[in-house]
Design a protein around this motif. Sequence first.
Motif, PDB file in Angstrom:
ATOM      1  N   GLY A   1      98.466  29.115 -34.363  1.00 20.02           N
ATOM      2  CA  GLY A   1      97.678  27.842 -35.046  1.00 20.02           C
ATOM      3  C   GLY A   1      96.163  28.152 -34.649  1.00 20.02           C
ATOM      4  O   GLY A   1      95.514  27.683 -35.659  1.00 20.02           O
ATOM      5  N   MET A   2      95.753  28.537 -33.563  1.00 19.58           N
ATOM      6  CA  MET A   2      94.337  29.003 -33.431  1.00 19.58           C
ATOM      7  C   MET A   2      94.085  29.859 -34.264  1.00 19.58           C
ATOM      8  O   MET A   2      92.740  29.786 -35.022  1.00 19.58           O
ATOM      9  CB  MET A   2      94.244  29.604 -32.069  1.00 19.58           C
ATOM     10  CG  MET A   2      94.392  28.423 -30.712  1.00 19.58           C
ATOM     11  SD  MET A   2      93.240  26.976 -30.861  1.00 19.58           S
ATOM     12  CE  MET A   2      91.810  27.781 -30.141  1.00 19.58           C
ATOM     13  N   ALA A   3      94.713  31.035 -34.604  1.00 20.65           N
ATOM     14  CA  ALA A   3      93.994  32.168 -35.478  1.00 20.65           C
ATOM     15  C   ALA A   3      94.186  31.541 -36.952  1.00 20.65           C
ATOM     16  O   ALA A   3      93.289  31.496 -37.820  1.00 20.65           O
ATOM     17  CB  ALA A   3      95.193  33.085 -35.723  1.00 20.65           C
TER      18      ALA A   3
ATOM     19  N   ARG B   1      87.769  39.095 -35.266  1.00 17.69           N
ATOM     20  CA  ARG B   1      88.217  39.810 -33.835  1.00 17.69           C
ATOM     21  C   ARG B   1      89.126  38.623 -33.152  1.00 17.69           C
ATOM     22  O   ARG B   1      89.914  38.853 -32.557  1.00 17.69           O
ATOM     23  CB  ARG B   1      87.006  40.514 -33.209  1.00 17.69           C
ATOM     24  CG  ARG B   1      87.589  41.693 -32.600  1.00 17.69           C
ATOM     25  CD  ARG B   1      86.557  42.336 -31.831  1.00 17.69           C
ATOM     26  NE  ARG B   1      85.412  43.067 -32.619  1.00 17.69           N
ATOM     27  CZ  ARG B   1      84.162  43.390 -32.114  1.00 17.69           C
ATOM     28  NH1 ARG B   1      83.939  43.074 -30.797  1.00 17.69           N
ATOM     29  NH2 ARG B   1      83.401  43.839 -33.012  1.00 17.69           N
ATOM     30  N   LEU B   2      88.376  37.316 -32.932  1.00 17.74           N
ATOM     31  CA  LEU B   2      88.895  36.388 -32.152  1.00 17.74           C
ATOM     32  C   LEU B   2      90.202  35.948 -32.786  1.00 17.74           C
ATOM     33  O   LEU B   2      91.124  35.781 -32.192  1.00 17.74           O
ATOM     34  CB  LEU B   2      87.803  35.301 -32.130  1.00 17.74           C
ATOM     35  CG  LEU B   2      88.512  34.272 -30.718  1.00 17.74           C
ATOM     36  CD1 LEU B   2      88.628  34.800 -29.624  1.00 17.74           C
ATOM     37  CD2 LEU B   2      87.281  33.185 -30.883  1.00 17.74           C
ATOM     38  N   ALA B   3      90.063  35.868 -34.207  1.00 15.93           N
ATOM     39  CA  ALA B   3      91.399  35.431 -34.736  1.00 15.93           C
ATOM     40  C   ALA B   3      92.603  36.578 -34.495  1.00 15.93           C
ATOM     41  O   ALA B   3      93.578  36.312 -34.067  1.00 15.93           O
ATOM     42  CB  ALA B   3      91.309  35.477 -36.260  1.00 15.93           C
ATOM     43  N   ASN B   4      92.239  37.814 -34.491  1.00 13.30           N
ATOM     44  CA  ASN B   4      93.153  38.826 -34.459  1.00 13.30           C
ATOM     45  C   ASN B   4      93.746  38.667 -32.952  1.00 13.30           C
ATOM     46  O   ASN B   4      94.995  39.051 -32.718  1.00 13.30           O
ATOM     47  CB  ASN B   4      92.659  40.036 -34.621  1.00 13.30           C
ATOM     48  CG  ASN B   4      92.412  40.307 -36.155  1.00 13.30           C
ATOM     49  OD1 ASN B   4      93.115  39.773 -36.837  1.00 13.30           O
ATOM     50  ND2 ASN B   4      91.677  41.230 -36.701  1.00 13.30           N
ATOM     51  N   ARG B   5      92.964  38.332 -31.904  1.00 16.87           N
ATOM     52  CA  ARG B   5      93.113  38.192 -30.446  1.00 16.87           C
ATOM     53  C   ARG B   5      94.165  37.178 -30.264  1.00 16.87           C
ATOM     54  O   ARG B   5      95.318  37.409 -29.880  1.00 16.87           O
ATOM     55  CB  ARG B   5      92.123  38.108 -29.532  1.00 16.87           C
ATOM     56  CG  ARG B   5      92.220  38.942 -28.360  1.00 16.87           C
ATOM     57  CD  ARG B   5      90.751  39.185 -27.766  1.00 16.87           C
ATOM     58  NE  ARG B   5      90.247  38.039 -27.107  1.00 16.87           N
ATOM     59  CZ  ARG B   5      88.989  37.676 -26.783  1.00 16.87           C
ATOM     60  NH1 ARG B   5      88.030  38.680 -27.271  1.00 16.87           N
ATOM     61  NH2 ARG B   5      88.425  36.786 -26.218  1.00 16.87           N
TER      62      ARG B   5
ATOM     63  N   LYS C   1      77.043  35.677 -43.630  1.00 19.37           N
ATOM     64  CA  LYS C   1      77.653  36.821 -43.964  1.00 19.37           C
ATOM     65  C   LYS C   1      77.021  38.025 -43.292  1.00 19.37           C
ATOM     66  O   LYS C   1      77.564  39.115 -42.763  1.00 19.37           O
ATOM     67  CB  LYS C   1      77.848  36.991 -45.529  1.00 19.37           C
ATOM     68  CG  LYS C   1      78.949  37.448 -46.127  1.00 19.37           C
ATOM     69  CD  LYS C   1      78.911  37.441 -47.715  1.00 19.37           C
ATOM     70  CE  LYS C   1      80.270  37.026 -48.193  1.00 19.37           C
ATOM     71  NZ  LYS C   1      80.309  36.437 -49.635  1.00 19.37           N
ATOM     72  N   ALA C   2      75.640  38.057 -43.442  1.00 23.20           N
ATOM     73  CA  ALA C   2      74.813  39.147 -42.900  1.00 23.20           C
ATOM     74  C   ALA C   2      74.879  39.211 -41.404  1.00 23.20           C
ATOM     75  O   ALA C   2      74.301  40.225 -40.985  1.00 23.20           O
ATOM     76  CB  ALA C   2      73.309  38.842 -43.400  1.00 23.20           C
ATOM     77  N   SER C   3      75.146  38.135 -40.889  1.00 15.09           N
ATOM     78  CA  SER C   3      75.281  38.132 -39.351  1.00 15.09           C
ATOM     79  C   SER C   3      76.477  38.866 -38.677  1.00 15.09           C
ATOM     80  O   SER C   3      77.329  39.526 -39.651  1.00 15.09           O
ATOM     81  CB  SER C   3      75.376  36.785 -38.724  1.00 15.09           C
ATOM     82  OG  SER C   3      76.510  36.397 -38.820  1.00 15.09           O
ATOM     83  N   SER C   4      76.478  39.091 -37.255  1.00 11.79           N
ATOM     84  CA  SER C   4      77.459  39.477 -36.599  1.00 11.79           C
ATOM     85  C   SER C   4      78.527  38.675 -36.713  1.00 11.79           C
ATOM     86  O   SER C   4      79.827  38.912 -35.906  1.00 11.79           O
ATOM     87  CB  SER C   4      77.111  40.235 -35.305  1.00 11.79           C
ATOM     88  OG  SER C   4      76.485  39.260 -34.378  1.00 11.79           O
ATOM     89  N   GLY C   5      78.387  37.559 -37.072  1.00 15.39           N
ATOM     90  CA  GLY C   5      79.663  36.246 -36.746  1.00 15.39           C
ATOM     91  C   GLY C   5      80.845  36.462 -37.541  1.00 15.39           C
ATOM     92  O   GLY C   5      81.924  36.134 -36.698  1.00 15.39           O
ATOM     93  N   ILE C   6      80.944  37.112 -38.678  1.00 17.76           N
ATOM     94  CA  ILE C   6      82.093  37.238 -39.281  1.00 17.76           C
ATOM     95  C   ILE C   6      83.011  38.267 -38.330  1.00 17.76           C
ATOM     96  O   ILE C   6      84.259  37.773 -38.168  1.00 17.76           O
ATOM     97  CB  ILE C   6      81.885  37.860 -40.630  1.00 17.76           C
ATOM     98  CG1 ILE C   6      80.802  37.116 -41.424  1.00 17.76           C
ATOM     99  CG2 ILE C   6      83.047  37.773 -41.475  1.00 17.76           C
ATOM    100  CD1 ILE C   6      80.770  35.830 -41.394  1.00 17.76           C
ATOM    101  N   GLU C   7      82.312  39.307 -38.199  1.00 15.02           N
ATOM    102  CA  GLU C   7      83.357  40.196 -37.613  1.00 15.02           C
ATOM    103  C   GLU C   7      83.772  39.828 -36.068  1.00 15.02           C
ATOM    104  O   GLU C   7      84.981  39.973 -35.837  1.00 15.02           O
ATOM    105  CB  GLU C   7      82.596  41.604 -37.243  1.00 15.02           C
ATOM    106  CG  GLU C   7      83.433  42.728 -37.367  1.00 15.02           C
ATOM    107  CD  GLU C   7      82.695  43.745 -36.553  1.00 15.02           C
ATOM    108  OE1 GLU C   7      81.648  44.225 -36.846  1.00 15.02           O
ATOM    109  OE2 GLU C   7      83.272  44.529 -35.514  1.00 15.02           O
TER     110      GLU C   7
END
Lengths: 324, 324
Positions: free
Chosen positions: A204-206, A287-291, A277-283
């Motif tokens: 659910g979090m992901a 990554r958090l979703a994958n965790r 999009k240009a920030s490091s936020g997306i990645e």
Amino acid sequence: MKLLDIFAKLKGDINQIERELERSVTFDDELLSEASLHLLKAGGKRLRPVFVLLSGKFGHYNLDVLKKIAVPLELIHMSSLVHDDVIDDAATRRGQQTVKSKWDNRVAMYTGDYIFGKALTIATELNNPFIHQMLSKALVQMSIGEMEQIRDFFNTKQSIRNYLLRIRRKTALLIAISCQLGAAAADADRQTVNRLYRYGYNVGMAYQIRDDLLDLFGTEKQIGKPPGSDIRQGNITLPVILALKDDNVRDPLLKEIDNIMKSNGTADTSAAIKMIKASSGIELADRLANRYIEKALHALEGLPSIGAKKNLIDIAYFTGKRNY
Amino acid sequence: MKLLDIFAKLKGDINQIERELERSVTFDDELLSEASLHLLKAGGKRLRPVFVLLSGKFGHYNLDVLKKIAVPLELIHMSSLVHDDVIDDAATRRGQQTVKSKWDNRVAMYTGDYIFGKALTIATELNNPFIHQMLSKALVQMSIGEMEQIRDFFNTKQSIRNYLLRIRRKTALLIAISCQLGAAAADADRQTVNRLYRYGYNVGMAYQIRDDLLDLFGTEKQIGKPPGSDIRQGNITLPVILALKDDNVRDPLLKEIDNIMKSNGTADTSAAIKMIKASSGIELADRLANRYIEKALHALEGLPSIGAKKNLIDIAYFTGKRNY
């Protein structure tokens, strides 16, 4: 295996639940039935019923019992969507879309209340106070989550922890409970019930993080509404919070969000989206979703290797990659 | 004995319920607590808790159990009031009063949802599925009643039966259930539980009819809002339906109601009220309220002559004459 195949396997049972959903709102009042059926027919992935049924496979699978969990959970989800509509109505008022008439708002509010009540009526047919307790606690948490979301509109100082707590209440909890109660209603043992709860919570979090990413970067066709709806409404999601931590983006993005706020919903959000999009936020969000997906998979580890386990694993993977 | 004396006798227990009410909404979220406490502190007669406690006297009176009925019932009542506010907000928009901000509307809606959930959380602490079932059924009926009220706004063709069904759902049912569940939670025998249910139902019907009469003929001081609010909003109540059956009044009253409708809430309702007053509607409505009171008293007849019975009789009489 594709997600659709999982659904195909459960098709007969899901169809029964679909009919129960329709039946549950059909007989009381013409206007309420009409509004509720309209909502039901608009579809939805019926994700919560699917989780109930798959989790029920880890115990004594009995559709007659499980549907008294699956139907209420889907109804509760729907009822929260209708109440969101009342709010969204308020939001689009600030924009260029047609203002819904007050009549619609009233109908939406009472339809939500009604569907909510119906959900509980069905769930309480199961003489299982534990189930009643878990449901009512989830309702409280969900409304707290909704209120937090409103309160934090355009709050660019909110922490990641704030965000995570909020989506936990808004989304993850109900999915966790779908798994938990499905297993509990099938008399699965306590450890299994707890594992499935953890699985559902993490999926659910992901799911919600993915949803928030999609709102920014999906196409209108993928997400069924113009991208950037969240930020236009003031809903500051994880990718935005993370982008605001990126020194290269922070100041111009803050200014852009301020413009969006002042525009009262009429702003073009494409500049803000470009910055995020240009920030490091997306990645980082990715990554958090994958965790969370990894944690979900981990929670399943001790469970017996039945088909339903495979299905839950597949759903977790799809959630991790979802772009629907 | 005055109504206040009844309340005085129960004061200790009512105070405990008051504290529980406050506690129940205090800890979750600042904004929700603030909104909920504001509502609680605005008071109210705590009629439903009083009915629960008095009905509990016909069995094994245990405040720790009874408060888990009394608190949820009062919370459910409050939650329906908050949702009414969202609607009333819409109504007063049409009038001259300040338009409440959308923020208020959202807060009202989610505060209602939250209080609702809280009510259920407390009630489900009692491991008694019958109580959970009765509550959830009441919730469904209440939302149907609310929807019917909206749908029948300015419907001058509605029947008395329509009206009675609506106030049954909107008001009488929750009072009936207060008596029923109070007795049931105290393990009173089934006949006693049923008698108290009937008592509550009939008192509730009389209460709402009186309320609707008061809205037309009370002073602003008595009712806390300008008289004629119902008809201004389009809510066609019993005295109006009856007045429309009076040939001396029907045509001019229809015209006046049409004016009120077209004025979008800005109309002066005094002409309409004067016509209703001049009709036979008042006396007939009054008579119907009294008939419900008689039925309520009749329902009590087989019950043992304990103090609580005397109190319930007094409350019925007061309801019959109420001008507060």
